[in-house]
Design an enzyme around this catalytic site. Structure first.
Site, PDB file in Angstrom:
ATOM      1  N   GLY A 201       0.780  -1.222   0.000  1.00 32.67           N
ATOM      2  CA  GLY A 201       0.000   0.000   0.000  1.00 32.67           C
ATOM      3  C   GLY A 201       0.813   1.273   0.000  1.00 32.67           C
ATOM      4  N   THR A 260       6.969  -1.220   2.999  1.00 32.95           N
ATOM      5  CA  THR A 260       6.060  -2.334   3.265  1.00 32.95           C
ATOM      6  C   THR A 260       6.713  -3.667   2.902  1.00 32.95           C
ATOM      7  OG1 THR A 260       5.055  -2.068   1.076  1.00 32.95           O
ATOM      8  CG2 THR A 260       4.004  -0.937   2.925  1.00 32.95           C
ATOM      9  N   ASN A 280       9.783  -0.366  -1.177  1.00 32.88           N
ATOM     10  CA  ASN A 280      10.240   0.947  -1.611  1.00 32.88           C
ATOM     11  C   ASN A 280       9.715   2.053  -0.717  1.00 32.88           C
ATOM     12  OD1 ASN A 280       7.895  -0.218  -3.456  1.00 32.88           O
ATOM     13  ND2 ASN A 280       7.482   1.961  -3.090  1.00 32.88           N
ATOM     14  N   ASP A 325      10.862   3.166  -6.998  1.00 31.03           N
ATOM     15  CA  ASP A 325      10.028   1.986  -6.750  1.00 31.03           C
ATOM     16  C   ASP A 325      10.853   0.706  -6.816  1.00 31.03           C
ATOM     17  OD1 ASP A 325       7.733   0.516  -6.154  1.00 31.03           O
ATOM     18  OD2 ASP A 325       7.150   0.309  -8.240  1.00 31.03           O
ATOM     19  N   TRP A 414       7.662 -10.466  -8.449  1.00 33.16           N
ATOM     20  CA  TRP A 414       7.357 -11.336  -7.300  1.00 33.16           C
ATOM     21  C   TRP A 414       7.341 -12.809  -7.673  1.00 33.16           C
ATOM     22  CZ3 TRP A 414       3.350 -14.790  -6.973  1.00 33.16           C
ATOM     23  CH2 TRP A 414       2.332 -14.677  -7.922  1.00 33.16           C
ATOM     24  N   CYS A 628      -7.457   3.649 -12.978  1.00 35.68           N
ATOM     25  CA  CYS A 628      -7.958   2.440 -13.630  1.00 35.68           C
ATOM     26  C   CYS A 628      -6.889   1.584 -14.300  1.00 35.68           C
ATOM     27  CB  CYS A 628      -9.008   2.806 -14.681  1.00 35.68           C
ATOM     28  SG  CYS A 628     -10.284   3.940 -14.101  1.00 35.68           S
ATOM     29  N   CYS A 631      -5.291  -1.901 -13.106  1.00 36.31           N
ATOM     30  CA  CYS A 631      -5.987  -3.180 -13.293  1.00 36.31           C
ATOM     31  C   CYS A 631      -6.403  -3.415 -14.748  1.00 36.31           C
ATOM     32  CB  CYS A 631      -7.224  -3.253 -12.401  1.00 36.31           C
ATOM     33  SG  CYS A 631      -6.884  -3.444 -10.643  1.00 36.31           S
ATOM     34  N   HIS A 632      -6.887  -2.365 -15.416  1.00 40.69           N
ATOM     35  CA  HIS A 632      -7.431  -2.512 -16.774  1.00 40.69           C
ATOM     36  C   HIS A 632      -6.410  -2.245 -17.861  1.00 40.69           C
ATOM     37  CE1 HIS A 632     -11.649  -3.150 -15.588  1.00 40.69           C
ATOM     38  NE2 HIS A 632     -11.412  -2.281 -14.612  1.00 40.69           N
ATOM     39  N   MET A 671     -14.765  -5.531  -8.412  1.00 38.66           N
ATOM     40  CA  MET A 671     -14.652  -4.201  -9.016  1.00 38.66           C
ATOM     41  C   MET A 671     -14.878  -3.151  -7.932  1.00 38.66           C
ATOM     42  SD  MET A 671     -14.335  -1.966 -11.421  1.00 38.66           S
ATOM     43  CE  MET A 671     -14.715  -0.204 -11.441  1.00 38.66           C
TER      44      MET A 671
END
Length: 704
Positions: A201, A260, A280, A325, A414, A628, A631-632, A671
């Site tokens: 996060g 994190t 990061n 990052d 990952w 968006c 994810c998209h 969603m």
């Protein structure tokens, strides 16, 4: 929360008897000094796979050797199981003949490994509980086993302990606050009566990283370790935080700091240490976060803690003053190997920044580090200081744009690498991809996050650099010698996103590909010795285990998680709705066949009423990019994690679009709800998506 029991669970085999039977009948190779092989620590029964990386050493290595290059041509599909919509790139577990699979938002299934029969299913109903945390909607990458329990984290921050026999809930613990953007997508680790979990996060909110360790029997919190210091006015939790604070400047705590631990955690039983891979900075830009000053411990660091108390032992920082990052969150693998004529207890890791590190896991001292892909941000790692020798332009100062090799997608993401103690090689799913950075137009002194943005690092990254030069947007499977620090062999893989890796004592390496094949290679030469047409992307980490005296290999199919944004760089079209999400299990003599996949090529939606409006489209582009694309997909080109909205009729209907995007009618499907969007944002989004579909139609509905 819902538990569905399907059939009775088979009788369990005593682990000690199973271990003896396996050692006698499956050709398990002992990793001893007498054989000259590198050693790995092991506590689990050799036929089980109880954690994300196999055993706590996290090597993704199976000591089973029934399946070899000599007989793998006889290996076939034993059974398959279709899965519903949702993330299906996680690593399964296998214990005493039972397979445990987590998909979607922490839905767990227990399956009889030899037959593929469903035993029980558990759904913690996460999307409804997650709220705005759902906006980083990756789903779960793995679970853990210990003491006859399955430990299941959830996106909204719960840790749930299930009875492994029937899926009933033993306890639940809330590990994250509910009012920020922190979320869990990575697997927990079980060790010595405890279970540990981190979270993500820091890219989207003012987050301070930490890990939480719970009692495996009760769920009671035993200890917490923060990875970055908080506000000095509140006092420091321990000496490590007081030490770390000296490496920060300004009022860093107002930004959270980041750090994190969203993925890598490894338990070293030989030193009773839990070793963390820390993420990061938050925000990414060091000039905002810490006034461009200090190393910012423990960002981008490998940190060893006492496993009983959480007390700091040592750290090694891969990227002091991290600003891109980059992180040290990729898997950390343990081995005892001979270096310079001396046996060393080491850890090995290949983080985002492109260097392969070998570190003494007792002291934290760097042993060696060399690049395994193209690197532009540093010329080398100084072995005396352990610090990188940075390119002076890498920090994008004075309004300059710098092209980073590798970019923040990573030289290694990952999806795990694997270490084989017989060949003494590490097998890395490597990525060659650049990203350019600058911070032009960003007011550092008054910078604040844009509310609700999917990624906001205080910099201007271009993830799809058009003129970075070749090769940009490629990947490969690399066999790496960690002692000589050199490549032994490599195999190209399609696109920028390749699969997690498994290696076995049968001298095999297994890896899936986004083009729908699942392959096996000779571990010493890289020669392909077997391939299976999976009819869908295979990116999940495979596992190998034994049930009933027979060796199995299991992998999940389907595309998902953080590769979602880069559909524009993939050489294949992957449809969210129709791609085949399955559990595939293989064994010698397997004769099962797959039903033909129903996946069809994507085409742009028909939109006869579309009218161009460049000003409105540009507004929609900004909204889409901030909220968006994660994810998209960048440029609205999806890669299978979420629907391709150029292919959807939803943007054509303003009311229906608002009901989904703003009102959240599809939250149960994963969603998220963007309740803050007004009519202007919704209209702009619709216009942008319709324009992207129109551009696709104008190209003759070519694949891309």
């Amino acid at each position: 929360m819902k538990v569905t029991q399907v059939i009775a669970r088979p009788n369990r085999i005593a682990p000690a008897l199973a271990a003896l039977a396996l050692a006698a009948g499956l050709g398990i190779a002992a990793c001893t000094n007498e054989t000259g092989e590198a050693e790995v620590a092991s506590a689990a029964a050799p036929g089980d796979w109880p954690g994300f990386g196999g055993d706590s050493d996290e090597t993704h290595y199976s000591p089973l050797a029934e399946i070899t290059a000599d007989n793998i041509d006889q290996m076939g599909l034993a059974w398959s199981m279709d899965l519903p919509l949702g993330n299906s790139v996680s690593a399964p577990l296998a214990v005493d003949g039972v397979l445990y699979v987590v998909t979607g938002y922490s839905i767990v299934r227990a399956i009889d490994a030899p037959t593929g029969k469903l035993l029980w299913e558990y759904d913690p109903e996460v999307p409804e509980a997650a709220g705005d945390k759902l906006r980083q909607g990756w789903g779960m990458r793995g679970i853990a086993y210990g003491e006859d329990r399955i430990f299941v984290p959830t996106h909204d921050g719960r840790m749930i302990a299930l009875d492994a026999r029937d899926g009933t809930v033993a306890w639940t613990a809330q590990t994250l606050p509910k009012d920020d953007a922190s979320f869990i997508s990575g697997p927990p680790r079980y060790f010595d009566g405890k279970v540990i979990i981190g979270f993500g996060g820091g890219d989207v909110d003012d987050i301070r990283g930490s890990v939480t360790t719970l009692d495996a029997q009760t769920g009671k919190e035993l200890w917490k370790f923060y990875t970055v210091p908080g506000n000095p006015a509140d006092g420091f939790e321990n000496e490590a935080m007081a030490m770390a604070a000296k490496t920060w400047a300004g009022e860093w705590w107002k930004y959270g700091g980041g750090g994190t631990v969203w993925n890598a955690m490894t338990y070293d039983r030989s030193t009773n240490s839990i070793i963390l891979g820390v993420g990061n900075g938050a925000p990414w830009n060091h000039k905002i976060r810490s006034q461009g000053q200090g190393d910012n411990l423990f960002l981008s660091s490998i940190v060893a803690l006492d496993a009983d108390t959480g007390t700091y032992k040592w750290h090694y920082q891969t990227n002091p003053g991290e600003s891109w990052d980059y992180n040290a969150s990729m898997d950390i693998q343990l081995a005892d190997i001979e270096i310079g004529g001396k046996k060393r207890q080491v850890l090995m890791t290949a983080p985002k920044n492109g260097f392969f590190y070998v570190i003494d896991r007792v002291t934290g001292k760097l042993i060696s580090a060399e690049p395994f892909v193209k690197v532009s941000w540093a010329s080398r790692i100084d072995l005396e200081t352990g610090r990188p020798v940075e390119n002076p332009d890498a920090r994008y100062n004075d309004g300059k744009t710098f092209t980073m090799w590798p970019g923040p997608v990573g030289a290694h993401t990952w999806l795990p690498m694997a270490f084989n103690p017989k060949t003494r090689l590490v097998y890395i799913p490597a990525i060659e991809m650049a990203t350019s950075y600058n911070d032009v137009g960003i007011e550092r002194a008054n910078w604040k996050r844009r509310p609700g943005a999917a990624v906001d690092g205080g910099a201007n990254p271009d993830f799809v650099v058009k003129d970075a030069g070749p090769p940009n947007g490629t990947s490969s499977l690399i066999a790496w010698d960690p002692v000589a620090q050199k490549k032994v062999w490599s195999v190209p893989t399609p696109g920028i996103w390749n699969g997690g890796v498994l290696t076995t004592a049968g001298s095999l390496v297994f890896q899936g590909r986004i083009d729908g094949t699942f392959d096996a290679y000779a571990a010493d030469t890289g020669k392909k010795v077997w391939s299976f047409a999976a009819q869908a992307p295979v990116t999940a980490p495979p596992i190998s285990y034994s049930a009933g005296g027979r060796q199995y290999v299991t992998v999940l199919t389907g595309m998902g998680t953080s590769g979602a944004a880069f559909g524009a760089l993939l050489p294949v079209s992957i449809d969210y709705r129709s791609q085949a999400r399955r559990v595939l299990t293989f064994a010698i003599g397997g004769k099962a066949t797959l039903p033909v996949s129903a996946s069809e090529p994507l085409t742009p939606m028909a939109d006869p009423d579309y009218a161009a409006n460049k000003a409105l489209e540009d507004k929609g582009y900004l909204t889409y990019a901030l909220h968006c694309a994660v994810c998209h997909g960048v440029d609205a080109i999806a890669s299978g994690h979420a629907p391709d909205l150029r292919n959807s009729g939803l943007p054509l209907d303003a009311a229906a679009f608002a009901s989904v995007v703003r009102d959240g009618v599809l939250v149960p499907n994963g969603m998220p709800r963007f309740h803050e969007f007004g009519e202007e944002e919704l209209a702009g989004l619709r216009q942008y998506l319709r324009a992207k579909a129109a551009a696709w139609r104008a190209e003759g509905a070519a694949k891309r």
